[in-house]
Design a protein around this motif. Structure first.
Motif, PDB file in Angstrom:
ATOM      1  N   GLU A  82       0.810  -1.218   0.000  1.00  0.00           N
ATOM      2  CA  GLU A  82       0.000   0.000   0.000  1.00  0.00           C
ATOM      3  C   GLU A  82       0.845   1.271   0.000  1.00  0.00           C
ATOM      4  OE1 GLU A  82      -2.808   1.474  -0.378  1.00  0.00           O
ATOM      5  OE2 GLU A  82      -3.743  -0.392  -1.019  1.00  0.00           O
ATOM      6  N   ARG A 113      -4.740  -0.164  -5.367  1.00  0.00           N
ATOM      7  CA  ARG A 113      -5.450  -0.642  -4.194  1.00  0.00           C
ATOM      8  C   ARG A 113      -5.393  -2.167  -4.115  1.00  0.00           C
ATOM      9  NH1 ARG A 113      -4.611   3.660  -4.095  1.00  0.00           N
ATOM     10  NH2 ARG A 113      -3.058   2.605  -2.869  1.00  0.00           N
ATOM     11  N   CYS A 114      -6.480  -2.807  -3.782  1.00  0.00           N
ATOM     12  CA  CYS A 114      -6.454  -4.255  -3.552  1.00  0.00           C
ATOM     13  C   CYS A 114      -6.327  -5.052  -4.847  1.00  0.00           C
ATOM     14  CB  CYS A 114      -7.682  -4.689  -2.763  1.00  0.00           C
ATOM     15  SG  CYS A 114      -7.796  -3.862  -1.155  1.00  0.00           S
ATOM     16  N   TYR A 143       0.640  -4.455   3.862  1.00  0.00           N
ATOM     17  CA  TYR A 143      -0.694  -3.838   3.876  1.00  0.00           C
ATOM     18  C   TYR A 143      -1.137  -3.679   5.323  1.00  0.00           C
ATOM     19  CZ  TYR A 143      -5.699  -3.271   2.766  1.00  0.00           C
ATOM     20  OH  TYR A 143      -6.989  -2.810   2.653  1.00  0.00           O
ATOM     21  N   LEU A 262     -10.214 -12.763  -3.029  1.00  0.00           N
ATOM     22  CA  LEU A 262     -10.095 -11.900  -1.864  1.00  0.00           C
ATOM     23  C   LEU A 262     -11.208 -12.174  -0.856  1.00  0.00           C
ATOM     24  CD1 LEU A 262     -11.527  -8.356  -2.604  1.00  0.00           C
ATOM     25  CD2 LEU A 262     -11.908 -10.301  -4.100  1.00  0.00           C
ATOM     26  N   HIS A 291      -9.472  -9.322   5.319  1.00  0.00           N
ATOM     27  CA  HIS A 291      -9.013  -8.831   4.016  1.00  0.00           C
ATOM     28  C   HIS A 291      -7.679  -8.108   4.184  1.00  0.00           C
ATOM     29  CE1 HIS A 291      -8.988  -7.319   0.030  1.00  0.00           C
ATOM     30  NE2 HIS A 291      -9.519  -6.140   0.262  1.00  0.00           N
ATOM     31  N   GLY A 293      -5.933  -6.866   1.869  1.00  0.00           N
ATOM     32  CA  GLY A 293      -5.754  -6.160   0.607  1.00  0.00           C
ATOM     33  C   GLY A 293      -5.278  -7.066  -0.513  1.00  0.00           C
ATOM     34  N   GLN A 294      -4.259  -6.584  -1.219  1.00  0.00           N
ATOM     35  CA  GLN A 294      -3.722  -7.299  -2.374  1.00  0.00           C
ATOM     36  C   GLN A 294      -2.880  -8.506  -1.987  1.00  0.00           C
ATOM     37  OE1 GLN A 294      -3.481  -4.100  -1.508  1.00  0.00           O
ATOM     38  NE2 GLN A 294      -1.625  -3.129  -2.248  1.00  0.00           N
ATOM     39  N   SER A 320      -9.290 -10.346  -7.917  1.00  0.00           N
ATOM     40  CA  SER A 320      -9.267  -9.262  -6.936  1.00  0.00           C
ATOM     41  C   SER A 320     -10.257  -8.168  -7.321  1.00  0.00           C
ATOM     42  CB  SER A 320      -7.865  -8.653  -6.865  1.00  0.00           C
ATOM     43  OG  SER A 320      -7.572  -7.984  -8.091  1.00  0.00           O
ATOM     44  N   GLY A 322     -10.522  -3.780  -6.231  1.00  0.00           N
ATOM     45  CA  GLY A 322      -9.932  -2.699  -5.455  1.00  0.00           C
ATOM     46  C   GLY A 322     -10.773  -1.447  -5.535  1.00  0.00           C
TER      47      GLY A 322
END
Length: 339
Positions: A82, A113-114, A143, A262, A291, A293-294, A320, A322
């Motif tokens: 992030e 983002r994610c 993240y 995700l 979660h 994120g990515q 994913s 985001g």
């Protein structure tokens, strides 16, 4: 061009957690709703030393160790964590290069983002295709957007699952396993200012008043409008990126063996599996992680490997979404591809 394969992954999960009961107490939402509807039994949160880039470095070390490669052999580092990290204006990939001893590499940061990991897989593969000097690429990052969650703000309820952690993927051109096939990505700018941290940028600098009003936390500026627009597009875009990535790779959705998805509310997770004709055994619901994120797709891959959910020859799809909004999917042919 030689194929690009995943030679290892790495994950770092902090020791500290919030439970569904903790989130229930802080938000006022019944524990049963948090655990069953939002799908959060527990989620990792950062400890005192769990800084964003640092968590990515820890995950990268795991990936390097598992791959049994020398950091000197890494040609490129792409930071996939992030933008919320140790310092506001900072290229984290260069810090990674130094800490890992990858002095022959160069690096840069990417962000979506994610959706960042999926995007970075596409970017890395394309760069390796166009530049013969790039053979081994490290994707890594951390993240901790949980820092921006105000559990007393019901507008951000769908983000109460945000956690903390790090993830890494090592890619190599000519690798005879886990071939990265094709990706597909959709972005929709109509959502670009729906979810924001109001204060802290050039529009609204941080002030004492902004902090008092919690304008430094994530917020949804038009919750009803966003909900209506997302309901029209989100699930269909999820399915579209999955099906298109698979089709571009020469397969159909019936060929999917495992879906690395995700964390989201349980009903949405189940809907995607049902529409693709997949069983619960062909994915992992990350209700003990929330979660991250990515990093979710990397985490899903690692857990699936450990649980034996992925076998030689399987078609794996990572998917994913985001904030922004962006949806992305990448297909991978798992296992030994030397034949």
């Amino acid at each position: 061009m030689q194929s690009v394969g995943i030679i290892s992954t790495g994950i770092y999960i902090p020791n500290d957690f919030l439970t569904g009961e903790d989130i229930s107490r802080m938000s006022g939402i019944p524990k049963e709703i948090v655990e069953k509807k939002l799908g959060i039994l527990k989620k990792p949160i950062p400890g005192p030393d769990d800084h964003t880039c640092e968590m990515g470095i820890k995950a990268a070390r795991e990936a390097i160790k598992k791959a049994k490669i020398d950091p000197l052999d890494i040609d490129l580092i792409i930071y996939i964590g992030e933008e919320h990290k140790e310092y506001p204006l900072w290229t984290a990939a260069i810090k990674m290069q130094q800490e890992l001893g990858a002095v022959n590499a160069w690096g840069f940061d990417v962000a979506m983002r994610c959706g960042t990991t999926i995007m970075a897989l596409k970017v890395a593969k394309n760069m390796m295709k166009s530049d013969d000097s790039i053979k081994t690429v490290l994707l890594a990052g951390g993240y901790r957007n949980v820092d921006f969650i105000d559990y007393e703000n019901p507008r951000t309820r769908f983000m109460y699952n945000l956690g903390a952690g790090g993830g890494a993927i090592l890619l190599q051109r000519g690798a005879q396993k886990n071939h990265v096939l094709e990706s597909h990505i959709i972005t929709d700018g109509a959502f670009s200012e729906d979810v924001v941290v109001v204060a802290g940028g050039t529009k609204n600098p941080i002030t004492k008043e902004a902090l008092e009003q919690k304008l430094n936390m994530l917020d949804v500026l038009d919750p009803e409008g966003m909900k209506q627009r997302l309901e029209e597009k989100s699930m269909q875009n999820f399915l579209k990126v999955i099906r298109t990535a698979v089709e571009k790779s020469g397969y159909t959705e019936k060929d999917i063996d495992y879906l690395g998805i995700l964390h989201m509310k349980k009903s949405a997770h189940d809907y995607v599996l049902k529409e693709l004709g997949l069983s619960e055994e062909q994915s992992i619901y990350l209700n003990e992680y929330g979660h991250i994120g990515q990093m979710d797709q990397i985490l899903s891959l690692e857990i699936a490997e450990k649980k034996g959910k992925i076998k030689e020859g399987d078609l794996v799809v990572l998917v994913s979404a985001g904030i922004g909004y962006a949806w992305g999917a990448t297909a991978i042919k798992w296992g030994d591809c030397s034949c």
